[in-house]
Motif scaffolding. Structure first.
Motif, PDB file in Angstrom:
ATOM      1  N   THR A 158      87.330  45.862  46.198  1.00  0.00           N
ATOM      2  CA  THR A 158      86.455  45.167  45.569  1.00  0.00           C
ATOM      3  C   THR A 158      86.315  43.766  46.230  1.00  0.00           C
ATOM      4  OG1 THR A 158      88.070  44.140  44.098  1.00  0.00           O
ATOM      5  CG2 THR A 158      86.956  45.949  43.120  1.00  0.00           C
ATOM      6  N   VAL A 159      85.442  42.983  46.167  1.00  0.00           N
ATOM      7  CA  VAL A 159      85.097  41.861  46.877  1.00  0.00           C
ATOM      8  C   VAL A 159      84.344  40.844  45.785  1.00  0.00           C
ATOM      9  CG1 VAL A 159      84.063  40.647  48.863  1.00  0.00           C
ATOM     10  CG2 VAL A 159      84.538  43.092  49.188  1.00  0.00           C
ATOM     11  N   ARG A 160      85.047  39.759  45.633  1.00  0.00           N
ATOM     12  CA  ARG A 160      84.494  38.858  44.745  1.00  0.00           C
ATOM     13  C   ARG A 160      84.633  37.407  45.280  1.00  0.00           C
ATOM     14  NH1 ARG A 160      87.440  37.494  40.737  1.00  0.00           N
ATOM     15  NH2 ARG A 160      89.383  38.615  41.264  1.00  0.00           N
ATOM     16  N   GLY A 161      83.446  36.646  45.046  1.00  0.00           N
ATOM     17  CA  GLY A 161      83.512  35.460  45.664  1.00  0.00           C
ATOM     18  C   GLY A 161      82.412  34.575  44.880  1.00  0.00           C
ATOM     19  N   LYS A 162      82.784  33.225  44.746  1.00  0.00           N
ATOM     20  CA  LYS A 162      81.706  32.480  44.243  1.00  0.00           C
ATOM     21  C   LYS A 162      82.104  30.850  44.777  1.00  0.00           C
ATOM     22  CE  LYS A 162      83.936  32.173  39.757  1.00  0.00           C
ATOM     23  NZ  LYS A 162      83.512  32.147  38.245  1.00  0.00           N
TER      24      LYS A 162
ATOM     25  N   PHE B  12      87.999  36.669  46.915  1.00  0.00           N
ATOM     26  CA  PHE B  12      88.827  37.455  46.371  1.00  0.00           C
ATOM     27  C   PHE B  12      88.895  38.902  47.022  1.00  0.00           C
ATOM     28  CE2 PHE B  12      88.737  34.107  43.472  1.00  0.00           C
ATOM     29  CZ  PHE B  12      90.193  33.620  43.227  1.00  0.00           C
ATOM     30  N   LEU B  13      89.434  39.350  47.648  1.00  0.00           N
ATOM     31  CA  LEU B  13      89.419  40.595  48.016  1.00  0.00           C
ATOM     32  C   LEU B  13      90.761  41.550  47.766  1.00  0.00           C
ATOM     33  CD1 LEU B  13      89.070  40.037  52.080  1.00  0.00           C
ATOM     34  CD2 LEU B  13      87.230  39.768  50.269  1.00  0.00           C
ATOM     35  N   VAL B  14      90.294  43.058  47.118  1.00  0.00           N
ATOM     36  CA  VAL B  14      91.385  44.044  46.825  1.00  0.00           C
ATOM     37  C   VAL B  14      91.313  44.980  47.847  1.00  0.00           C
ATOM     38  CG1 VAL B  14      92.024  45.631  45.064  1.00  0.00           C
ATOM     39  CG2 VAL B  14      91.109  43.307  44.468  1.00  0.00           C
ATOM     40  N   VAL B  15      92.601  45.364  48.499  1.00  0.00           N
ATOM     41  CA  VAL B  15      92.546  46.071  49.771  1.00  0.00           C
ATOM     42  C   VAL B  15      93.338  47.411  49.177  1.00  0.00           C
ATOM     43  CG1 VAL B  15      93.641  46.852  52.013  1.00  0.00           C
ATOM     44  CG2 VAL B  15      92.774  44.156  51.316  1.00  0.00           C
ATOM     45  N   ARG B  16      92.793  48.455  49.237  1.00  0.00           N
ATOM     46  CA  ARG B  16      93.309  49.751  48.679  1.00  0.00           C
ATOM     47  C   ARG B  16      93.964  50.611  49.973  1.00  0.00           C
ATOM     48  NH1 ARG B  16      88.989  51.858  46.933  1.00  0.00           N
ATOM     49  NH2 ARG B  16      88.919  53.249  48.641  1.00  0.00           N
ATOM     50  N   ALA B  17      95.078  51.206  49.794  1.00  0.00           N
ATOM     51  CA  ALA B  17      95.552  52.037  50.927  1.00  0.00           C
ATOM     52  C   ALA B  17      95.893  53.397  50.208  1.00  0.00           C
ATOM     53  CB  ALA B  17      96.642  51.237  51.700  1.00  0.00           C
ATOM     54  N   GLY B  18      95.630  54.266  50.919  1.00  0.00           N
ATOM     55  CA  GLY B  18      96.135  55.728  50.216  1.00  0.00           C
ATOM     56  C   GLY B  18      95.526  56.173  49.052  1.00  0.00           C
ATOM     57  N   SER B  19      94.382  55.354  48.423  1.00  0.00           N
ATOM     58  CA  SER B  19      93.747  55.634  47.434  1.00  0.00           C
ATOM     59  C   SER B  19      94.596  55.183  46.084  1.00  0.00           C
ATOM     60  CB  SER B  19      93.430  57.240  47.203  1.00  0.00           C
ATOM     61  OG  SER B  19      92.576  57.540  48.110  1.00  0.00           O
ATOM     62  N   LEU B  20      95.911  54.851  46.172  1.00  0.00           N
ATOM     63  CA  LEU B  20      96.609  54.609  45.311  1.00  0.00           C
ATOM     64  C   LEU B  20      97.269  53.184  45.018  1.00  0.00           C
ATOM     65  CD1 LEU B  20      98.689  57.958  44.999  1.00  0.00           C
ATOM     66  CD2 LEU B  20      96.871  57.540  43.752  1.00  0.00           C
ATOM     67  N   HIS B  21      97.375  52.556  45.723  1.00  0.00           N
ATOM     68  CA  HIS B  21      97.788  51.049  45.913  1.00  0.00           C
ATOM     69  C   HIS B  21      97.063  50.104  46.533  1.00  0.00           C
ATOM     70  CE1 HIS B  21     101.216  54.186  46.199  1.00  0.00           C
ATOM     71  NE2 HIS B  21     101.680  53.426  45.465  1.00  0.00           N
ATOM     72  N   THR B  22      97.031  49.082  45.480  1.00  0.00           N
ATOM     73  CA  THR B  22      96.183  47.774  45.986  1.00  0.00           C
ATOM     74  C   THR B  22      96.942  46.656  45.980  1.00  0.00           C
ATOM     75  OG1 THR B  22      95.670  47.887  43.395  1.00  0.00           O
ATOM     76  CG2 THR B  22      94.290  49.205  44.879  1.00  0.00           C
ATOM     77  N   VAL B  23      96.292  45.776  46.584  1.00  0.00           N
ATOM     78  CA  VAL B  23      96.917  44.214  46.631  1.00  0.00           C
ATOM     79  C   VAL B  23      95.886  43.212  46.742  1.00  0.00           C
ATOM     80  CG1 VAL B  23      97.143  44.362  49.143  1.00  0.00           C
ATOM     81  CG2 VAL B  23      98.493  43.000  47.791  1.00  0.00           C
ATOM     82  N   GLN B  24      95.814  42.233  46.187  1.00  0.00           N
ATOM     83  CA  GLN B  24      94.686  41.154  46.227  1.00  0.00           C
ATOM     84  C   GLN B  24      95.059  40.177  47.621  1.00  0.00           C
ATOM     85  OE1 GLN B  24      92.736  39.129  42.878  1.00  0.00           O
ATOM     86  NE2 GLN B  24      94.185  37.525  43.318  1.00  0.00           N
ATOM     87  N   ALA B  25      93.822  39.853  48.205  1.00  0.00           N
ATOM     88  CA  ALA B  25      93.959  38.802  49.236  1.00  0.00           C
ATOM     89  C   ALA B  25      93.144  37.918  48.836  1.00  0.00           C
ATOM     90  CB  ALA B  25      93.736  39.267  50.626  1.00  0.00           C
ATOM     91  N   VAL B  26      93.442  36.353  49.119  1.00  0.00           N
ATOM     92  CA  VAL B  26      92.592  35.337  48.717  1.00  0.00           C
ATOM     93  C   VAL B  26      92.325  34.353  49.689  1.00  0.00           C
ATOM     94  CG1 VAL B  26      93.496  35.689  46.419  1.00  0.00           C
ATOM     95  CG2 VAL B  26      94.696  34.139  47.824  1.00  0.00           C
ATOM     96  N   PHE B  27      91.239  33.770  49.595  1.00  0.00           N
ATOM     97  CA  PHE B  27      90.958  32.691  50.790  1.00  0.00           C
ATOM     98  C   PHE B  27      90.107  31.399  49.918  1.00  0.00           C
ATOM     99  CE2 PHE B  27      88.215  30.467  53.498  1.00  0.00           C
ATOM    100  CZ  PHE B  27      89.254  30.037  54.655  1.00  0.00           C
ATOM    101  N   PHE B  28      90.534  30.277  50.020  1.00  0.00           N
ATOM    102  CA  PHE B  28      89.939  29.166  49.378  1.00  0.00           C
ATOM    103  C   PHE B  28      89.495  28.265  50.372  1.00  0.00           C
ATOM    104  CE2 PHE B  28      93.214  30.656  46.395  1.00  0.00           C
ATOM    105  CZ  PHE B  28      92.338  31.029  45.218  1.00  0.00           C
ATOM    106  N   ARG B  29      88.343  27.407  50.243  1.00  0.00           N
ATOM    107  CA  ARG B  29      87.887  26.557  51.125  1.00  0.00           C
ATOM    108  C   ARG B  29      88.834  25.467  51.347  1.00  0.00           C
ATOM    109  NH1 ARG B  29      85.649  21.449  50.426  1.00  0.00           N
ATOM    110  NH2 ARG B  29      83.868  21.066  51.765  1.00  0.00           N
ATOM    111  N   ASP B  30      88.782  25.004  52.692  1.00  0.00           N
ATOM    112  CA  ASP B  30      89.786  24.301  53.210  1.00  0.00           C
ATOM    113  C   ASP B  30      88.942  22.875  53.511  1.00  0.00           C
ATOM    114  OD1 ASP B  30      91.802  22.761  54.547  1.00  0.00           O
ATOM    115  OD2 ASP B  30      92.719  24.537  55.610  1.00  0.00           O
ATOM    116  N   ALA B  31      89.319  21.806  52.949  1.00  0.00           N
ATOM    117  CA  ALA B  31      88.637  20.596  53.010  1.00  0.00           C
ATOM    118  C   ALA B  31      88.845  20.141  54.434  1.00  0.00           C
ATOM    119  CB  ALA B  31      88.967  19.520  52.076  1.00  0.00           C
TER     120      ALA B  31
END
Length: 255
Positions: free
Chosen positions: A74-78, A83-102
């Motif tokens: 999934t890819v979510r952003g506003k 927010f990215l959810v990375v899936r490996a091997g069809s079974l395991h997922t982890v969230q990755a995040v990035f926020f605006r840097d002033a």
């Protein structure tokens, strides 16, 4: 496939102002599109972490720098976040995040735009630092990756034949939704079979293949230890056989 690590022309790592504004220092994070990889460059030192090991005893934990490779579930952003959810091997997922840097307003905007425009099921490499988090929607629910680098390895089409999430639902769940305001889509067998390359990414279908592979490996190991020889017999015969002989014709003999 594998790929080189050099940023492509679509990289978001430059500090110069494309709009003629004042230059920013080069940000410590960035995005790059590896383009057409063609396995032209070996990466002997590239060893991505196993997503299944993130945040578990004996695996990388909060504060560790990691790089993972997988498909974007999934890819979510506003606004100022992605927010990215990375899936490996069809079974395991982890969230990755990035926020605006002033401190890097222009590069932050470009980075967010690049991340939010990624398509689901694209293959990416995500590099960053693990930090504690409660992400109940991911298998690795105690950590997330604070993004420092994202490399697009292979972009998926903007629209797939069907969504993995829809195909993963049970028939009972779909049936129960039919008389509600938001009925869930039903993914039929014909659609699944015509697009098997997508359907095999559904966790349940992937798990079936993994169980089959494990059973075959056990048989092979046991029989090999007893001195048996594994052979591969020909599957093409001159005459017709029961089943799909008329469906899958092969002009093997040139007639």
């Amino acid at each position: 496939g594998g790929g080189g690590s050099a940023p492509a022309s679509g990289s978001v790592e430059s500090g110069s102002g494309s709009d003629g504004g004042p230059e920013e220092a080069v940000a410590p994070w960035g995005f790059s599109d590896l383009g057409v990889v063609m396995s032209a460059e070996r990466r002997p030192d590239f060893a991505p972490a196993a997503v299944a090991q993130l945040g578990v005893p004996g695996g990388p934990g909060p504060g560790d720098e990691v790089v993972v490779r997988g498909r974007l579930a999934t890819v979510r952003g506003k606004g100022s976040s992605a927010f990215l959810v990375v899936r490996a091997g069809s079974l395991h997922t982890v969230q990755a995040v990035f926020f605006r840097d002033a401190s890097y307003p222009r590069q932050s905007k470009e980075m967010l735009s690049a991340l939010q425009s990624l398509t689901e099921e694209s293959v990416v490499e995500v590099e960053g630092r693990l930090q504690p988090a409660e992400v109940l929607s991911c298998s690795q629910d105690g950590v997330e990756i604070a993004i420092s680098k994202v490399r697009l390895v292979s972009a998926a089409a903007p629209k797939l034949p069907f969504e993995i999430e829809d195909a993963a639902r049970s028939e009972a769940e779909v049936d129960a939704s039919e008389h509600t305001d938001r009925p869930l889509p039903r993914i039929g067998q014909e659609l699944r079979l015509n697009n098997r390359w997508v359907d095999l990414r559904v966790p349940a279908n992937s798990a079936i293949l993994r169980v089959k592979a494990s059973v075959c490996a056990l048989f092979r190991e046991s029989l090999g230890a007893q001195g048996f020889l594994e052979i591969q017999t020909p599957k093409l015969v001159a005459g017709e056989s029961e089943g799909g002989a008329d469906v899958f014709r092969t002009d093997y003999f040139g007639t």
